[in-house]
Every structure is written in structure tokens, then in C-alpha cells.
Design a protein around this motif. Structure first.
Motif, mmCIF file in Angstrom:
data_model
loop_
_atom_site.group_PDB
_atom_site.id
_atom_site.type_symbol
_atom_site.label_atom_id
_atom_site.label_comp_id
_atom_site.label_asym_id
_atom_site.label_seq_id
_atom_site.Cartn_x
_atom_site.Cartn_y
_atom_site.Cartn_z
ATOM 1 N N ARG A 244 5.890 25.316 -6.397
ATOM 2 C CA ARG A 244 4.986 23.971 -5.953
ATOM 3 C C ARG A 244 3.550 24.417 -5.490
ATOM 4 O O ARG A 244 2.916 23.594 -6.042
ATOM 5 C CB ARG A 244 5.874 23.302 -4.696
ATOM 6 N N PHE A 245 3.433 25.303 -4.846
ATOM 7 C CA PHE A 245 2.300 25.899 -4.552
ATOM 8 C C PHE A 245 1.286 26.257 -5.650
ATOM 9 O O PHE A 245 0.267 25.591 -5.825
ATOM 10 C CB PHE A 245 2.254 27.058 -3.477
ATOM 11 N N ARG B 213 9.301 26.637 -3.443
ATOM 12 C CA ARG B 213 8.046 26.276 -2.783
ATOM 13 C C ARG B 213 6.988 27.107 -3.258
ATOM 14 O O ARG B 213 5.712 26.638 -3.372
ATOM 15 C CB ARG B 213 8.225 26.537 -1.054
ATOM 16 N N VAL C 69 -3.603 23.773 -1.250
ATOM 17 C CA VAL C 69 -3.664 23.849 -2.517
ATOM 18 C C VAL C 69 -5.022 23.374 -3.154
ATOM 19 O O VAL C 69 -5.174 23.778 -4.460
ATOM 20 C CB VAL C 69 -2.569 23.258 -3.400
ATOM 21 N N SER D 41 0.728 23.097 -7.741
ATOM 22 C CA SER D 41 -0.348 22.268 -7.079
ATOM 23 C C SER D 41 -1.760 22.600 -7.286
ATOM 24 O O SER D 41 -2.562 21.559 -7.336
ATOM 25 C CB SER D 41 0.171 21.890 -5.453
ATOM 26 N N CYS E 281 6.000 30.904 2.310
ATOM 27 C CA CYS E 281 6.671 29.792 1.737
ATOM 28 C C CYS E 281 8.275 30.017 2.097
ATOM 29 O O CYS E 281 8.977 29.490 1.303
ATOM 30 C CB CYS E 281 6.691 29.971 0.097
ATOM 31 N N GLY F 277 -2.730 30.542 0.380
ATOM 32 C CA GLY F 277 -2.851 29.136 0.782
ATOM 33 C C GLY F 277 -3.771 28.902 2.034
ATOM 34 O O GLY F 277 -4.016 28.047 2.642
ATOM 35 N N ASP G 160 0.342 21.519 0.596
ATOM 36 C CA ASP G 160 1.361 21.358 -0.460
ATOM 37 C C ASP G 160 2.433 20.367 -0.374
ATOM 38 O O ASP G 160 3.045 20.005 -1.169
ATOM 39 C CB ASP G 160 2.159 22.778 -0.619
ATOM 40 N N ASP G 161 2.265 19.798 0.897
ATOM 41 C CA ASP G 161 3.023 18.597 1.122
ATOM 42 C C ASP G 161 2.459 17.179 0.708
ATOM 43 O O ASP G 161 3.091 16.129 0.791
ATOM 44 C CB ASP G 161 3.695 18.446 2.341
#
Length: 493
Positions: free
Chosen positions: A95-96, A92, A379, A99, A86, A343, A393-394
Motif C-alpha cells: 500500500r505504501f 501495508r 506517502v 500510494s 509496516c 515514510g 498511507d491511511d
């Protein structure tokens, strides 16, 4: 004396109080990033953060990561690898983690609504807020409506006891299971094989019914296979019931179980954090990142390099030997997909139509890293018959395998084409996808804004469109916000 009625600006608060607000758990990684971008207050360290943290927000993100159940269960080397993946950015990492959690559970939309989507063979179930909806074919009562309903052409609300609040749902070919906020479980559908867990086999159960055998055993997740069900309790124990021809119930024999029975061997290996059910095999992931598989060994879905049935849970040694910490698995009809704590994505089983994503149709007898997605932080993984989806993740989605009446969502390909390697779903690039689920010939996604899109076959109204026979490109599905029971039944035939 200070004026107690005076409004206090957040800039006037001491740093430790600001940090407490930021790390309260009420803010998402996106919220923290927005605060950091819009105010110098949150970009500064305020002498509270050690030098390794870039800002107050970064420190708050670290604290949220450190207390997150997925991150906390990871060994230190796995935590470091994720941090490096990340770009050493704690926001980030957060966020991972968030998610992954939302993609397999409830999506928290930007408007504050909670949603979950799940697809069966020819139907779809949706949790939205405090209501549960279903559409498609009502074969054997899988939609949770009355016996006179054969099909719902749009999403129609399922009626539960007034105080019930559904927090998790699972759909299979012939039955469905619902977990309540209380931990109680309701089931409906075909009960000829005891898969609904009510201690009796017979006629289909058209209205969701409480599984009495699990009273006092609060659950948090269910997984429905073909004629069997897995129940994951809040304490991390697994119960199973239904048909057991191949040992998919995990009790060391091939005897059917009419009510949920605890899988004793999994009690001895630690807390289970996720379960997944294939047609006739089962998967269980423990908090230490170990994957256990049992049931039918057909198509190498158990991941042991052979096609023998396993009557009890058996560790997939390929992950163990390589020190891979798995956090989620998805059980397809003929193949399996796994997501690790960094991931990365792994696939194994039958490679027909490119369902494994390695650029060929060769079977994989044990888990193999999907190298073409190594540069992405996945994710969610989602497998069904001969196709696979991976969310990153985006908010982008990658699909591969069999197009199956357009259920991969690639508008430039024929309905029966094969996509041998992961390909991004361009038609949804403008949306941030938070969750995806795919049935036999249809796929449904939920975005972070709470929008629902479906694509693929709609012959049985499984996409919730009354007039369309199919959707070759992702098409928005509208769910009525307020529906009464009479209106529901008008949409069901």
C-alpha cells in the motif's frame, strides 16, 4: 473426457495459479486485503508459502513488493526498515509503495479512472481519463486554450491532437508541460525565456505545441519552474531548457537554453527517477536514493548548509552520510520537503510561517527530520509558498505553514494564521486522499474514489467554481464528464 465448457470455481484452481492471479499486478493492496478478509481460500497458505508469510495473499503482496521499482532499488537495510515500519505486513508495504507511486503520478480511482491534479500560481490542471482540463487565470496561455481566453471559471477541456493521451502534467506560474503516452511532450504558456523549449522566444504559446527537439526521446515526467523546464526521460536522463540565471539548468554555466539539453553530469550518476523544479532551483532524485540539487542557493533550498548557487548538480551530503534513501522531493518557493523510503519526512529552507513544520520559524540549512510525523507513514510531500502538505498511507492529510486565504483548509483558523506544526485536515477525514497539489493561495485534492475537493482563494476561478470567491473549507469540484469544444468556450471568458 472432462467437460471443457464447465465453469470452474476459483477454489478448484491449483495454488500456483491462484498466486499468479493475485500477483499479476492488477490488484491493489486494498483489493488483496479485501480478498483475505472475505474468503478462507486467500487466508490459507496452501503449502505454497514459506512459513514467514501469513497467507497466500501475504505471499502475493510480497511478490508484488519485490518486483516494484521503488522497493527493488532500495538497499536491503532500507527494505527491512520499511517492513518493520509496516508491522511486518507485506500488504501495508505494498500500500505504501502504490500510494507513493500514485500520489506523484496518476491516481487509479476505485472506479478504474486515472486522474492527476496539479496547481499553478492562479490556475489548476487536471487529467481525468483520456482528457485534460484547466481552470483559472489564462495568464500567458497557461490554460492551453486560445488567445482570446483570459479565464476559465470551470474546468474546461484542452484540445490535443486526436491520438494524444496525456499521462503527466506540470504547471508553474507562467507555463505548462504535458507528457503523452507516446513519451512526446507538449508545452504552452509564456515563452519569452525559452522555457517551452521550441528554440525561439517571443509571443505566448496559447495552444499546447509539440517540443520537436525531444522527438525520439520519450519522456515520463516534466517539472516546470519559473521560466525553465525539466524533462525526465524513460531512460532516467534529464534535459532542461529556459532561463539559467542561477544555474538551475545544471549545465555548469548561466547561459539560457532555447531547446532541451541533456544534463551531462546526471548521466554519470545513475538513473534519475524524479525531478522537481522550484522558482530558480532544481532537484533530481536517483534510483539509489541520492538527491542532487542545483541552481539558486537562496533560502538554503539546495540543502548544502550555505546559500551559494550551484551551476551543476551537487549531492546533498546530509542524506548520504546518514544512509537515508530518498524517493520523492517537492520544491517550494522558499523551502523543500523530502520523503524517504521508510515514510519519514524531511524539510529544509526558509522557516517563515512554520512552513518547515518544526514548531518554529527558524530556517534549516540542511535537511532535518520532521519528528512530529515519525509515527505516521508518509506517502506524498507537497510544498509551495510558505506551506506544506504531507499525505500518509491511511489517506489523511497534514498541513502546516501559512494559511494563505484558507489554502491550508483549517476552518477554525484565520486566513493569515500560521500553523507551526503538522495538523491533520479534519474536514477531509471521511475521505481517503490519494493526491494533493497546492498553488499560491489554493489547494486541490483527489480522493481514491475520484472526487475532487478544493479550498482557498478562488478570485481567479482557480478552484473551478464560477460563483465563489473563495472556499474556507474543502468544497467538491464537479468536472463535466462529457464536454464539447463549444461548451468549453462558453465557460471561458
Amino acid at each position: 473426457m472432462a467437460d471443457r465448457g464447465r465453469l470452474v470455481c476459483i477454489e478448484e484452481l491449483p495454488s500456483h495459479l491462484i498466486l499468479e492471479i493475485l500477483s499479476s499486478g492488477r490488484l491493489s493492496a486494498a483489493d488483496l486485503a479485501c480478498l483475505e478478509q472475505t474468503s478462507r481460500l486467500f487466508r490459507g497458505s496452501h503449502d505454497i508459502s514459506p512459513l514467514k508469510f501469513r497467507s497466500l495473499v501475504d505471499f502475493a503482496a510480497f511478490q508484488l513488493c519485490d518486483s516494484h521499482p521503488i522497493f527493488g532499488a532500495m538497499p536491503s537495510n532500507a527494505q527491512k526498515e520499511l517492513f518493520d515500519r509496516c508491522s511486518e505486513n507485506w500488504k501495508r508495504v505494498l500500500r505504501f509503495l502504490q500510494s507513493v507511486e500514485q500520489s506523484s503520478d496518476m491516481v487509479e480511482t476505485s472506479a478504474g479512472n486515472q486522474m492527476q491534479i496539479t496547481t499553478g500560481r492562479y490556475h489548476t490542471l487536471l487529467i481525468s481519463g483520456s482528457s485534460v482540463y484547466s481552470c483559472g487565470s489564462n495568464l500567458c496561455g497557461v490554460l492551453g486554450h486560445c488567445s482570446g481566453v483570459t479565464q476559465c471559471v470551470t474546468f474546461s477541456r484542452i484540445n490535443f491532437p486526436s491520438l494524444s493521451h496525456v499521462v503527466h502534467v506540470s504547471a508553474s506560474h507562467n507555463h505548462a508541460a504535458f507528457v503523452m503516452q507516446s513519451g512526446e511532450v507538449f508545452t504552452c504558456g509564456d515563452n519569452s525565456s525559452f522555457c517551452c523549449g521550441h528554440g525561439e522566444a517571443g509571443r505566448p504559446i496559447f495552444r499546447p505545441r509539440l517540443v520537436e527537439a525531444l522527438k525520439g526521446v520519450p519522456c515520463k515526467q516534466v517539472a516546470t519552474g519559473l521560466s525553465f523546464t525539466m524533462f525526465l526521460t524513460r531512460e532516467g536522463h534529464v534535459y532542461t531548457c529556459g532561463t539559467n540565471t542561477h544555474g538551475q539548468l545544471g549545465h555548469g554555466d548561466s547561459l539560457d537554453r532555447s531547446t532541451p539539453k541533456i544534463v551531462e553530469q546526471l548521466e554519470r550518476v545513475g538513473s534519475v527517477v524524479q525531478v522537481a523544479a522550484g522558482p530558480s532551483y532544481s532537484l533530481a532524485v536517483t534510483s539509489d536514493g541520492t538527491v542532487h540539487s542545483f541552481g539558486s542557493g537562496s533560502n538554503f533550498c539546495l540543502g548544502h548548509g550555505e546559500q551559494h548557487n550551484e551551476l551543476q548538480p551537487r549531492v546533498i551530503q546530509s542524506f548520504k552520510r546518514k544512509g537515508i534513501h530518498v524517493i520523492r522531493v517537492s520544491a517550494g518557493d522558499e523551502h523543500v520537503v523530502a520523503l524517504d523510503s521508510s515514510g519519514y519526512v524531511y524539510t529544509w529552507g526558509k522557516g517563515y510561517c512554520g512552513a518547515l513544520g518544526h514548531g518554529d520559524e527558524i530556517d534549516k540549512t540542511t535537511p532535518e527530520l520532521l519528528s512530529s510525523l515519525k509515527s505516521h507513514l508518509a506517502v506524498q510531500v507537497c510544498a509551495r509558498k510558505r506551506k506544506t502538505f504531507v499525505l500518509v498511507d491511511d489517506g489523511s492529510a497534514f498541513g502546516f505553514g501559512w494559511m494563505g486565504f484558507g489554502s491550508l483548509g483549517f476552518t477554525d483558523r484565520e486566513l493569515s494564521d500560521k500553523i507551526l506544526k503538522p495538523r491533520v485536515l479534519d474536514s477531509l477525514r471521511s475521505h481517503h486522499i490519494s493526491q494533493i497539489s497546492t498553488g499560491l493561495y489554493h489547494t486541490v485534492v483527489v480522493t481514491n474514489r475520484g472526487l475532487i475537493f478544493g479550498f482557498g482563494d478562488n478570485e481567479r476561478a482557480q478552484l473551478g467554481h464560477e460563483s465563489l470567491r473563495g472556499c474556507l473549507k474543502p468544497t467538491e469540484i464537479i468536472v463535466p464528464e462529457t464536454i464539447n469544444e463549444a461548451a468549453d468556450m462558453e465557460e471561458c471568458v
